[in-house]
Design a protein around this motif. Structure first.
Motif, short mmCIF file in Angstrom:
data_model
loop_
_atom_site.label_atom_id
_atom_site.label_comp_id
_atom_site.label_asym_id
_atom_site.label_seq_id
_atom_site.Cartn_x
_atom_site.Cartn_y
_atom_site.Cartn_z
N GLN A 74 40.29 52.59 33.42
CA GLN A 74 40.71 52.19 34.95
C GLN A 74 39.32 51.83 35.72
O GLN A 74 39.41 50.49 36.21
N ALA A 75 38.25 52.28 35.49
CA ALA A 75 36.92 51.58 36.00
C ALA A 75 36.62 50.37 35.40
O ALA A 75 36.31 49.29 36.37
N CYS A 76 36.96 49.94 34.05
CA CYS A 76 36.65 48.73 33.54
C CYS A 76 37.63 47.58 34.22
O CYS A 76 37.04 46.63 34.60
N ALA A 77 38.95 48.22 34.40
CA ALA A 77 39.83 47.21 35.15
C ALA A 77 39.45 46.71 36.25
O ALA A 77 39.60 45.62 36.89
N ILE A 78 38.91 47.68 37.32
CA ILE A 78 38.60 47.52 38.58
C ILE A 78 37.29 46.76 38.61
O ILE A 78 37.09 45.60 39.41
N MET A 79 36.41 47.12 37.69
CA MET A 79 35.39 46.09 37.75
C MET A 79 35.45 44.56 37.48
O MET A 79 34.68 43.81 37.90
N ASN A 80 36.38 44.41 36.51
CA ASN A 80 36.73 43.11 36.11
C ASN A 80 37.54 42.66 37.25
O ASN A 80 37.08 41.28 37.39
N GLN A 81 38.35 43.06 38.05
CA GLN A 81 38.77 42.67 39.29
C GLN A 81 37.70 42.20 40.40
O GLN A 81 38.04 41.29 40.86
N LEU A 82 36.69 43.00 40.30
CA LEU A 82 35.52 42.63 41.00
C LEU A 82 34.43 41.34 40.81
O LEU A 82 33.62 41.14 41.40
N GLY A 83 34.84 40.96 39.42
CA GLY A 83 33.91 39.94 38.79
C GLY A 83 33.16 40.30 37.91
O GLY A 83 32.41 39.30 37.41
N PHE A 84 33.19 41.42 37.24
CA PHE A 84 32.45 41.78 35.97
C PHE A 84 32.95 41.10 34.84
O PHE A 84 34.39 41.30 34.65
N THR A 85 32.46 40.54 34.11
CA THR A 85 32.83 40.01 32.69
C THR A 85 32.59 40.63 31.48
O THR A 85 33.43 40.69 30.63
N GLU A 86 31.78 41.67 31.26
CA GLU A 86 31.37 42.35 30.37
C GLU A 86 31.53 44.09 30.54
O GLU A 86 30.68 44.05 30.88
N THR A 87 32.75 44.37 30.36
CA THR A 87 32.78 45.90 30.25
C THR A 87 33.27 46.23 28.94
O THR A 87 34.50 45.74 28.60
N HIS A 88 32.73 47.61 28.52
CA HIS A 88 33.39 48.04 27.40
C HIS A 88 33.74 49.52 27.73
O HIS A 88 33.01 50.29 28.17
#
Length: 103
Positions: A74-88
């Protein structure tokens, strides 16, 4: 977001000089120990979680974990929505972690 097994996560992290480890568990959970050098931001804090994550450097690669892998996904999905491109996301989370742990 990439879902990584414990082995893939540890291997990628060891090679990544741009890595940031993010622990999204509650304070009670992190009291049991954390993966060394992890930043703790509790995903259950809602807007406070979003505010703290937005302050992070989006150019970094984030290795995110929770207790079992659900909240970190969930945190990765939120971060991707906020503009983070590299989440694992760490599959199996801290429960399955066999690497080093600190308090």
């Amino acid at each position: 977001m990439a879902d990584l097994t414990q082995e893939e996560w540890a291997e990628a992290l060891a090679k990544d000089e741009n890595a940031v480890i993010l622990d999204v568990r509650t304070e009670e959970e992190t009291d049991e120990g954390i993966i060394p050098n992890a930043i703790k931001i509790d995903i259950y804090k809602g807007q406070e979680f979003i505010d703290q994550v937005e302050a992070l450097d989006k150019s970094k690669t984030f290795y995110v974990y929770c207790r079992s892998g659900g909240r970190s996904a969930q945190a990765c999905a939120i971060m991707n929505q906020l503009g983070f491109t590299e989440t694992h996301n760490l599959l199996g989370g801290f429960n399955d972690w066999t690497g080093e742990v600190t308090n």
